[in-house]
Design a protein around this motif. Structure first.
Motif, mmCIF file in Angstrom:
data_model
loop_
_atom_site.group_PDB
_atom_site.id
_atom_site.type_symbol
_atom_site.label_atom_id
_atom_site.label_comp_id
_atom_site.label_asym_id
_atom_site.label_seq_id
_atom_site.Cartn_x
_atom_site.Cartn_y
_atom_site.Cartn_z
ATOM 1 N N GLU A 405 -27.938 44.942 -33.506
ATOM 2 C CA GLU A 405 -28.090 46.015 -32.514
ATOM 3 C C GLU A 405 -28.935 45.542 -31.335
ATOM 4 O O GLU A 405 -29.868 44.753 -31.493
ATOM 5 C CB GLU A 405 -28.715 47.255 -33.168
ATOM 6 C CG GLU A 405 -27.754 47.952 -34.117
ATOM 7 C CD GLU A 405 -28.176 49.383 -34.405
ATOM 8 O OE1 GLU A 405 -28.880 49.986 -33.563
ATOM 9 O OE2 GLU A 405 -27.802 49.882 -35.482
ATOM 10 N N VAL A 406 -28.622 46.056 -30.142
ATOM 11 C CA VAL A 406 -29.312 45.634 -28.918
ATOM 12 C C VAL A 406 -30.510 46.544 -28.630
ATOM 13 O O VAL A 406 -30.403 47.772 -28.665
ATOM 14 C CB VAL A 406 -28.341 45.662 -27.714
ATOM 15 C CG1 VAL A 406 -29.081 45.356 -26.405
ATOM 16 C CG2 VAL A 406 -27.217 44.649 -27.911
ATOM 17 N N LYS A 444 -30.487 40.835 -29.167
ATOM 18 C CA LYS A 444 -30.044 41.184 -30.521
ATOM 19 C C LYS A 444 -30.280 39.967 -31.406
ATOM 20 O O LYS A 444 -30.410 38.845 -30.911
ATOM 21 C CB LYS A 444 -28.563 41.589 -30.519
ATOM 22 C CG LYS A 444 -27.628 40.492 -30.067
ATOM 23 C CD LYS A 444 -26.172 40.952 -30.028
ATOM 24 C CE LYS A 444 -25.282 39.790 -29.541
ATOM 25 N NZ LYS A 444 -23.875 40.174 -29.445
ATOM 26 N N MET A 445 -30.353 40.202 -32.727
ATOM 27 C CA MET A 445 -30.541 39.117 -33.683
ATOM 28 C C MET A 445 -29.351 39.084 -34.629
ATOM 29 O O MET A 445 -28.883 40.133 -35.072
ATOM 30 C CB MET A 445 -31.835 39.330 -34.484
ATOM 31 C CG MET A 445 -32.128 38.232 -35.500
ATOM 32 S SD MET A 445 -33.618 38.537 -36.477
ATOM 33 C CE MET A 445 -33.015 39.703 -37.711
ATOM 34 N N VAL A 454 -29.391 39.590 -24.077
ATOM 35 C CA VAL A 454 -28.250 40.268 -23.467
ATOM 36 C C VAL A 454 -28.529 40.420 -21.970
ATOM 37 O O VAL A 454 -27.658 40.190 -21.148
ATOM 38 C CB VAL A 454 -27.995 41.617 -24.167
ATOM 39 C CG1 VAL A 454 -26.781 42.286 -23.604
ATOM 40 C CG2 VAL A 454 -27.806 41.392 -25.667
ATOM 41 N N ASP A 455 -29.774 40.777 -21.609
ATOM 42 C CA ASP A 455 -30.187 40.784 -20.195
ATOM 43 C C ASP A 455 -31.584 41.331 -20.008
ATOM 44 O O ASP A 455 -32.192 41.843 -20.938
ATOM 45 C CB ASP A 455 -29.221 41.595 -19.318
ATOM 46 C CG ASP A 455 -28.746 40.741 -18.143
ATOM 47 O OD1 ASP A 455 -29.610 40.151 -17.476
ATOM 48 O OD2 ASP A 455 -27.546 40.630 -17.939
ATOM 49 N N ARG A 456 -32.065 41.207 -18.782
ATOM 50 C CA ARG A 456 -33.324 41.865 -18.417
ATOM 51 C C ARG A 456 -33.080 43.368 -18.395
ATOM 52 O O ARG A 456 -32.070 43.823 -17.869
ATOM 53 C CB ARG A 456 -33.766 41.463 -17.007
ATOM 54 C CG ARG A 456 -34.346 40.090 -16.844
ATOM 55 C CD ARG A 456 -35.686 39.890 -17.482
ATOM 56 N NE ARG A 456 -36.752 40.747 -16.991
ATOM 57 C CZ ARG A 456 -37.916 40.900 -17.617
ATOM 58 N NH1 ARG A 456 -38.150 40.290 -18.750
ATOM 59 N NH2 ARG A 456 -38.855 41.674 -17.118
ATOM 60 N N ASN A 467 -23.395 50.244 -20.360
ATOM 61 C CA ASN A 467 -24.294 49.144 -19.994
ATOM 62 C C ASN A 467 -23.478 47.892 -19.678
ATOM 63 O O ASN A 467 -22.656 47.466 -20.491
ATOM 64 C CB ASN A 467 -25.239 48.809 -21.154
ATOM 65 C CG ASN A 467 -26.262 49.912 -21.394
ATOM 66 O OD1 ASN A 467 -26.442 50.775 -20.540
ATOM 67 N ND2 ASN A 467 -26.917 49.877 -22.538
ATOM 68 N N VAL A 468 -23.735 47.305 -18.515
ATOM 69 C CA VAL A 468 -23.096 46.034 -18.151
ATOM 70 C C VAL A 468 -24.204 45.013 -17.940
ATOM 71 O O VAL A 468 -25.155 45.258 -17.182
ATOM 72 C CB VAL A 468 -22.253 46.171 -16.851
ATOM 73 C CG1 VAL A 468 -21.649 44.827 -16.474
ATOM 74 C CG2 VAL A 468 -21.162 47.212 -17.038
ATOM 75 N N TYR A 469 -24.098 43.871 -18.618
ATOM 76 C CA TYR A 469 -25.139 42.856 -18.547
ATOM 77 C C TYR A 469 -24.724 41.737 -17.596
ATOM 78 O O TYR A 469 -23.710 41.075 -17.804
ATOM 79 C CB TYR A 469 -25.424 42.308 -19.955
ATOM 80 C CG TYR A 469 -25.906 43.393 -20.892
ATOM 81 C CD1 TYR A 469 -27.181 43.918 -20.756
ATOM 82 C CD2 TYR A 469 -25.071 43.922 -21.876
ATOM 83 C CE1 TYR A 469 -27.628 44.935 -21.594
ATOM 84 C CE2 TYR A 469 -25.510 44.940 -22.714
ATOM 85 C CZ TYR A 469 -26.791 45.439 -22.570
ATOM 86 O OH TYR A 469 -27.229 46.445 -23.382
ATOM 87 N N PRO A 470 -25.507 41.521 -16.515
ATOM 88 C CA PRO A 470 -25.138 40.520 -15.514
ATOM 89 C C PRO A 470 -24.859 39.133 -16.083
ATOM 90 O O PRO A 470 -23.972 38.436 -15.614
ATOM 91 C CB PRO A 470 -26.349 40.494 -14.570
ATOM 92 C CG PRO A 470 -26.967 41.833 -14.712
ATOM 93 C CD PRO A 470 -26.744 42.244 -16.139
ATOM 94 N N ASN A 471 -25.631 38.732 -17.122
ATOM 95 C CA ASN A 471 -25.419 37.394 -17.700
ATOM 96 C C ASN A 471 -23.977 37.185 -18.129
ATOM 97 O O ASN A 471 -23.402 36.111 -17.946
ATOM 98 C CB ASN A 471 -26.321 37.190 -18.932
ATOM 99 C CG ASN A 471 -27.749 36.884 -18.552
ATOM 100 O OD1 ASN A 471 -28.054 36.710 -17.375
ATOM 101 N ND2 ASN A 471 -28.639 36.842 -19.521
ATOM 102 N N GLU A 472 -23.387 38.219 -18.734
ATOM 103 C CA GLU A 472 -22.010 38.098 -19.218
ATOM 104 C C GLU A 472 -21.050 37.897 -18.044
ATOM 105 O O GLU A 472 -20.160 37.051 -18.081
ATOM 106 C CB GLU A 472 -21.619 39.346 -20.017
ATOM 107 C CG GLU A 472 -20.209 39.266 -20.577
ATOM 108 C CD GLU A 472 -19.722 40.567 -21.210
ATOM 109 O OE1 GLU A 472 -18.606 40.559 -21.746
ATOM 110 O OE2 GLU A 472 -20.448 41.583 -21.143
#
Length: 557
Positions: A405-406, A444-445, A454-456, A467-472
């Motif tokens: 889980e995030v 997440k682990m 996942v992101d800042r 939720n959209v994570y810029p890294n992805e």
């Protein structure tokens, strides 16, 4: 509260679950052991000039003698150091620490406003500055508590005639030294001469004494001084050296130090951990000059290199890098920002060495998680918590979330800072009653104990409640051969609240926005696809090359 530690089962052979924090009382105690063991070995080299561990011993003692004997500084007084990677940096830093004083690292690219804030906030009484940046000091020093300015030229320790030539070229040919006049300023070489008259007295330095006031948060608001004690730094040296120890040969290592030593990553990983191994630190003064950087790499045999994603990407895209001799290289460590899969895979292809991703913060001195050094391929993870470190993922209510889980990544261990200098409220907000540092990173682990950022928290984009994570997004766009660099940010949108925007530096001048959107459609679900594509000649970055998404968001707003 005790937590499960599934990561211990994944530790490489020989890495202990706990480290011995009490083996050394202070950073100088570790330095002095290295001086005894590796005295005649080169410790730091810059522009072709090397200083041995014995010379670092003598010169840092002289600088400490000046601070205590001439300036009469008292234990705990703060000394600011404002310079890029050059031989003066380790001499001054170890001198300050051996004198029982506190180092305040200053980014030399600071504006007058930023410098004034840091000098006033830290209460520094001395500043050592490279001539190139002395004009900024001149502009603010009267509004601070600084009572002694020490200046130095980049060539001052390179010997004759090279040093004189370097100083002449910088000042008169490249015009890189703005004129300045600071009343009562002393030259660094003179401080060493004066300090030699004052033998270093015995000084008791304890675990709880503050070694560094390391400023952080300048990209997100007012910069705060993280109080890093000798215990914090010694613990992190012990943790990191236990982790990488199996890969290194004490007394035989040479590490490329291109990230600035005033930044916590290079300071600990290169300047301290590899100092403990008796390594030679190859100091790169201006890594932004990529052709010059590659020339330097062709000249030196090196076994390890640290960097951020943009540095590795820059090297890979510099002509001649693929002709460097990588036969001695065994360790490449990436941190400071997310390593992109496309960059890691290309690094492995060109150098034959896996780019191992690590994770840390200024507040954790910095290493909290590192991937196993025997990692065969890039895995997209920030690795496992290092020895004597616990990590967990918490929800908004402070409850520990189950694996997969995030939530917000939290860290607990002996490397976690004492707190923020003179900011008890900020300290209380960052470190909870159980000693967990709240990192502000969403993570997440997995079931093996590997953590994934996942992101800042602040960089997360909210599209129609998703939720959209810029890294992805950045990872996907970076896979395109025509893309050199990319950053993803959220921009206001009437229909969805926010929409995804990508800002791209092209490798292929023919690349179009439509091609980028088509590639995104193939690889990303609808709400994650960039609605806006902008091309620029360069992306805004911090001093270590971290892309400043905040600046891009501000531009869009």
């Amino acid at each position: 509260m005790t937590i499960e530690r599934p990561w211990l089962a994944q530790y490489p052979a020989g890495v202990p679950a706990e480290i011995e924090v009490d083996e050394f009382q202070s950073i100088p105690a570790v330095l002095e052991q290295s001086i005894r063991q590796y005295g005649d070995r080169p410790a730091f080299t810059n522009m072709g000039k090397a200083l041995t561990y014995a010379e670092i011993d003598e010169l840092s003692r002289q600088f400490a003698g000046y601070l205590l004997g001439e300036l009469k500084l008292k234990k705990g007084d703060r000394v600011a150091i404002m310079m890029p990677n050059c031989l003066q940096y380790p001499i001054a830093t170890f001198g300050v620490l051996r004198a029982g004083l506190t180092v305040v690292n200053v980014n030399p690219m600071y504006t007058a406003r930023e410098l004034k804030h840091q000098l006033v906030d830290s209460g520094a009484s001395v500043i050592l500055v490279l001539d190139n940046f002395a004009r900024t000091v001149q502009d603010v020093v009267a509004q601070t508590e600084v009572r002694q300015v020490i200046t130095t030229g980049l060539g001052d320790l390179l010997g004759f005639p090279k040093g004189a030539i370097v100083n002449f070229v910088l000042r008169h040919v490249k015009k890189m030294v703005p004129e300045y006049a600071i009343a009562g300023a002393v030259r660094f070489r003179d401080t060493l001469r004066l300090g030699a008259k004052h033998p270093l007295p015995p000084i008791t330095i304890t675990h709880e004494d503050i070694a560094f006031l390391q400023y952080t948060g300048g990209t997100t608001g007012v910069a705060k001084g993280a109080m890093l004690t000798h215990r914090n730094l010694v613990a992190n040296m012990q943790q990191a050296s236990a982790w990488v120890g199996g890969a290194v040969e004490p007394g035989e290592e040479a590490i490329v130090t291109a990230l600035p030593l005033y930044h916590i990553f290079a300071l600990t990983a290169n300047g301290l951990v590899f100092m403990k191994f008796g390594a030679k630190n190859i100091l790169i003064t201006n890594p932004r000059d990529m052709p010059g950087f590659v020339k330097e790499l062709k000249r030196e045999r090196f076994t390890a290199i640290t960097g951020v994603n943009t540095l590795f990407n820059g090297l890979l895209n510099t002509p001649g890098f693929d002709e460097v001799d990588f036969s001695s290289l065994h360790t490449t460590l990436g941190g400071g920002m997310a390593v992109q899969r496309a960059v890691a895979e290309r690094w492995k292809k060109v150098t034959g060495v896996t780019l191992v991703e690590a994770y840390g913060l200024t507040e954790t001195s910095p290493a909290a998680c590192i991937n196993p050094m025997n990692l065969a391929e890039y895995n997209g993870s920030i690795g496992l918590p290092v020895p004597s470190t616990e990590c967990c993922v918490k929800d908004e209510g402070g409850n520990v979330l189950p694996m997969g889980e995030v939530g917000e990544l939290c860290v607990r261990g002996p490397q976690v800072m004492k707190g923020y200098w003179n900011r008890p409220e900020d300290t209380a907000a960052a470190i909870d009653a159980d000693g967990w540092l709240h990192t502000g990173d969403m993570a997440k682990m997995d079931e093996q104990g590997f953590f994934y950022i996942v992101d800042r928290k602040k960089d997360m984009i909210l599209v129609s409640g998703f939720n959209v994570y810029p890294n992805e997004i950045e990872d996907v766009i970076a896979m395109m051969p025509g893309v050199l660099e990319v950053a993803a940010v959220g921009v206001p949108d009437e229909r969805s609240g926010e929409a995804v925007k990508v800002v791209i530096v092209k490798k292929d001048p023919a690349l179009t926005a439509e091609q980028v959107k088509a590639h995104a459609r193939e690889n990303l679900t609808g709400y994650k696809q960039p609605r806006h594509v902008e091309f620029r000649d360069e992306l805004p970055k911090t001093n270590v090359g971290k892309i400043l998404r905040r600046a891009l968001r501000d531009d869009a707003a």
